[in-house]
Design a protein around this motif. Structure first.
Motif, PDB file in Angstrom:
ATOM      1  N   PRO A   1       0.813  -1.215   0.000  1.00 58.61           N
ATOM      2  CA  PRO A   1       0.000   0.000   0.000  1.00 58.61           C
ATOM      3  C   PRO A   1       0.850   1.270   0.000  1.00 58.61           C
ATOM      4  CG  PRO A   1       0.048  -0.957   2.187  1.00 58.61           C
ATOM      5  CD  PRO A   1       0.726  -1.950   1.280  1.00 58.61           C
ATOM      6  N   GLN A   2       0.259   2.354  -0.437  1.00 55.18           N
ATOM      7  CA  GLN A   2       0.917   3.650  -0.409  1.00 55.18           C
ATOM      8  C   GLN A   2       0.887   4.210   1.009  1.00 55.18           C
ATOM      9  OE1 GLN A   2       2.486   5.276  -2.981  1.00 55.18           O
ATOM     10  NE2 GLN A   2       2.168   3.390  -4.154  1.00 55.18           N
ATOM     11  N   THR A   3       2.021   4.731   1.477  1.00 54.68           N
ATOM     12  CA  THR A   3       2.106   5.327   2.804  1.00 54.68           C
ATOM     13  C   THR A   3       2.809   6.678   2.718  1.00 54.68           C
ATOM     14  OG1 THR A   3       4.178   4.136   3.235  1.00 54.68           O
ATOM     15  CG2 THR A   3       2.130   3.108   4.015  1.00 54.68           C
ATOM     16  N   ALA A   4       2.620   7.485   3.755  1.00 61.36           N
ATOM     17  CA  ALA A   4       3.218   8.815   3.765  1.00 61.36           C
ATOM     18  C   ALA A   4       4.728   8.770   3.996  1.00 61.36           C
ATOM     19  CB  ALA A   4       2.553   9.675   4.845  1.00 61.36           C
ATOM     20  N   TYR A   5       5.223   7.640   4.488  1.00 59.35           N
ATOM     21  CA  TYR A   5       6.660   7.458   4.721  1.00 59.35           C
ATOM     22  C   TYR A   5       7.154   6.263   3.912  1.00 59.35           C
ATOM     23  CZ  TYR A   5       5.584  10.403   8.767  1.00 59.35           C
ATOM     24  OH  TYR A   5       5.148  11.423   9.580  1.00 59.35           O
ATOM     25  N   ASP A   6       8.444   6.301   3.597  1.00 56.12           N
ATOM     26  CA  ASP A   6       9.055   5.213   2.835  1.00 56.12           C
ATOM     27  C   ASP A   6       9.609   4.187   3.818  1.00 56.12           C
ATOM     28  OD1 ASP A   6      10.161   3.613   0.918  1.00 56.12           O
ATOM     29  OD2 ASP A   6      11.890   4.914   0.531  1.00 56.12           O
ATOM     30  N   PHE A   7       8.849   3.119   4.066  1.00 61.83           N
ATOM     31  CA  PHE A   7       9.237   2.104   5.034  1.00 61.83           C
ATOM     32  C   PHE A   7      10.078   1.019   4.338  1.00 61.83           C
ATOM     33  CE2 PHE A   7       5.367   3.860   6.931  1.00 61.83           C
ATOM     34  CZ  PHE A   7       5.811   4.123   8.220  1.00 61.83           C
ATOM     35  N   GLU A   8      11.249   0.744   4.912  1.00 65.15           N
ATOM     36  CA  GLU A   8      12.134  -0.295   4.386  1.00 65.15           C
ATOM     37  C   GLU A   8      12.206  -1.433   5.402  1.00 65.15           C
ATOM     38  OE1 GLU A   8      16.739  -0.923   2.788  1.00 65.15           O
ATOM     39  OE2 GLU A   8      16.008   1.073   3.345  1.00 65.15           O
ATOM     40  N   ARG A   9      11.757  -2.599   5.014  1.00 68.55           N
ATOM     41  CA  ARG A   9      11.755  -3.726   5.949  1.00 68.55           C
ATOM     42  C   ARG A   9      13.175  -4.236   6.167  1.00 68.55           C
ATOM     43  NH1 ARG A   9       7.169  -8.280   5.549  1.00 68.55           N
ATOM     44  NH2 ARG A   9       8.019  -8.646   3.470  1.00 68.55           N
ATOM     45  N   GLN A  10      13.532  -4.404   7.449  1.00 70.00           N
ATOM     46  CA  GLN A  10      14.874  -4.841   7.824  1.00 70.00           C
ATOM     47  C   GLN A  10      14.897  -6.285   8.308  1.00 70.00           C
ATOM     48  OE1 GLN A  10      17.408  -2.830   7.229  1.00 70.00           O
ATOM     49  NE2 GLN A  10      16.126  -1.113   6.650  1.00 70.00           N
TER      50      GLN A  10
ATOM     51  N   LYS B   1       3.934   8.748  16.719  1.00 67.76           N
ATOM     52  CA  LYS B   1       2.578   8.197  16.556  1.00 67.76           C
ATOM     53  C   LYS B   1       2.142   8.298  15.093  1.00 67.76           C
ATOM     54  CE  LYS B   1      -1.605   6.837  17.869  1.00 67.76           C
ATOM     55  NZ  LYS B   1      -2.360   7.665  18.833  1.00 67.76           N
ATOM     56  N   SER B   2       2.489   9.386  14.435  1.00 69.52           N
ATOM     57  CA  SER B   2       2.135   9.553  13.024  1.00 69.52           C
ATOM     58  C   SER B   2       2.809   8.498  12.161  1.00 69.52           C
ATOM     59  CB  SER B   2       2.544  10.956  12.547  1.00 69.52           C
ATOM     60  OG  SER B   2       2.339  11.098  11.156  1.00 69.52           O
ATOM     61  N   VAL B   3       4.095   8.224  12.440  1.00 69.30           N
ATOM     62  CA  VAL B   3       4.815   7.204  11.681  1.00 69.30           C
ATOM     63  C   VAL B   3       4.159   5.839  11.878  1.00 69.30           C
ATOM     64  CG1 VAL B   3       6.997   5.939  11.499  1.00 69.30           C
ATOM     65  CG2 VAL B   3       7.014   8.426  11.684  1.00 69.30           C
ATOM     66  N   THR B   4       3.837   5.499  13.125  1.00 73.96           N
ATOM     67  CA  THR B   4       3.235   4.197  13.406  1.00 73.96           C
ATOM     68  C   THR B   4       1.878   4.061  12.730  1.00 73.96           C
ATOM     69  OG1 THR B   4       4.356   4.134  15.545  1.00 73.96           O
ATOM     70  CG2 THR B   4       2.527   2.619  15.229  1.00 73.96           C
ATOM     71  N   THR B   5       1.075   5.099  12.786  1.00 75.80           N
ATOM     72  CA  THR B   5      -0.250   5.048  12.162  1.00 75.80           C
ATOM     73  C   THR B   5      -0.139   4.749  10.675  1.00 75.80           C
ATOM     74  OG1 THR B   5      -1.146   6.605  13.780  1.00 75.80           O
ATOM     75  CG2 THR B   5      -2.370   6.338  11.721  1.00 75.80           C
ATOM     76  N   GLU B   6       0.851   5.339  10.017  1.00 75.92           N
ATOM     77  CA  GLU B   6       1.069   5.049   8.601  1.00 75.92           C
ATOM     78  C   GLU B   6       1.564   3.612   8.408  1.00 75.92           C
ATOM     79  OE1 GLU B   6       0.664   6.905   5.598  1.00 75.92           O
ATOM     80  OE2 GLU B   6      -0.668   7.892   7.025  1.00 75.92           O
ATOM     81  N   ALA B   7       2.433   3.153   9.311  1.00 76.06           N
ATOM     82  CA  ALA B   7       2.984   1.798   9.183  1.00 76.06           C
ATOM     83  C   ALA B   7       1.906   0.731   9.345  1.00 76.06           C
ATOM     84  CB  ALA B   7       4.083   1.582  10.219  1.00 76.06           C
TER      85      ALA B   7
END
Length: 216
Positions: free
Chosen positions: A65-74, A198-204
């Motif tokens: 899905p599209q998110t407001a942050y670019d999440f890179e899975r580690q 909290k904003s980052v988590t909500t997007e994640a």
């Protein structure tokens, strides 16, 4: 009187034979060919376009899905037993209500000011919607235990990852039988209740359904 067949009868002086001339056979062949072409076109127009689940909409839904942050899975894992990877009352809950599927993953992202954030996303799929609702409500209360994230579980990390022990970046949601639990912390400094974690988590949490279906 009905019309004569295509090609007509014989025009010879014998009159009563009803034979078909070579021109008549040719006309009949052309007519049959035209009928076959029309039938084929109609089948193309009315046949199903694709089996269920293979439409463009379904393909897009199955993607990340599209998110407001670019999440890179580690890091990620897919344990077999929820109770064995939980603590407190939540572990007791899983002992009586086993989950169907558990995934845990760690993501990194970067804020606009350059700060890095670590985010844990845990997904739990329950057999029933009612049990998922009970789990999500329990996870939001204090002193009920938790499902261990990969940092707390002591997994080998590729670098120094921050602890995910504060609640500043906590958030969770329930979608039918799926519960998604997230927590975020800053790299290199103490967490603070500034709203950004909290904003980052909500997007994640938007990654939950995708992670549940693509754990590896």
């Amino acid at each position: 009187m009905p019309n004569s067949p295509v090609g007509g009868g014989s025009t010879g002086s014998g009159g009563g034979g009803g034979g078909i001339t070579p021109l008549g056979w040719a006309k009949r062949a052309l007519l049959l060919c035209a009928v076959s072409v029309v039938s084929g076109l109609l089948w193309v127009m009315i046949k199903p376009s694709a089996p269920p689940g293979t439409s463009e909409e379904s393909t897009q839904h199955a993607g990340k899905p599209q998110t407001a942050y670019d999440f890179e899975r580690q890091l990620n894992d897919e344990p077999d037993n929820c109770a064995e990877h939980s603590t407190g009352k939540i572990a007791d809950f899983f002992a009586d209500n086993p989950c169907e599927h558990l995934t845990r993953a760690l993501y990194t992202t970067q804020l606009q000011n350059g700060e890095r954030v670590l985010t844990s996303v845990v997904t739990v799929r329950m057999p029933e919607v009612d049990n998922a609702d009970r789990l999500e409500r329990m996870a939001t209360r204090n002193a009920t235990g938790n499902i261990e994230d990969l940092v707390t579980a002591g997994r080998d990390m590729p670098e120094k990852y921050p602890s995910l022990s504060h609640d500043y970046g906590y958030d969770s949601l329930q979608r039918q039988r799926l519960v998604v639990i997230g927590e975020s912390s800053y790299f290199g400094r103490s967490d603070s209740d500034d709203g950004r974690l909290k904003s980052v988590t909500t997007e994640a949490l938007k990654l939950g359904d995708y992670q549940d279906k693509n754990p590896g």
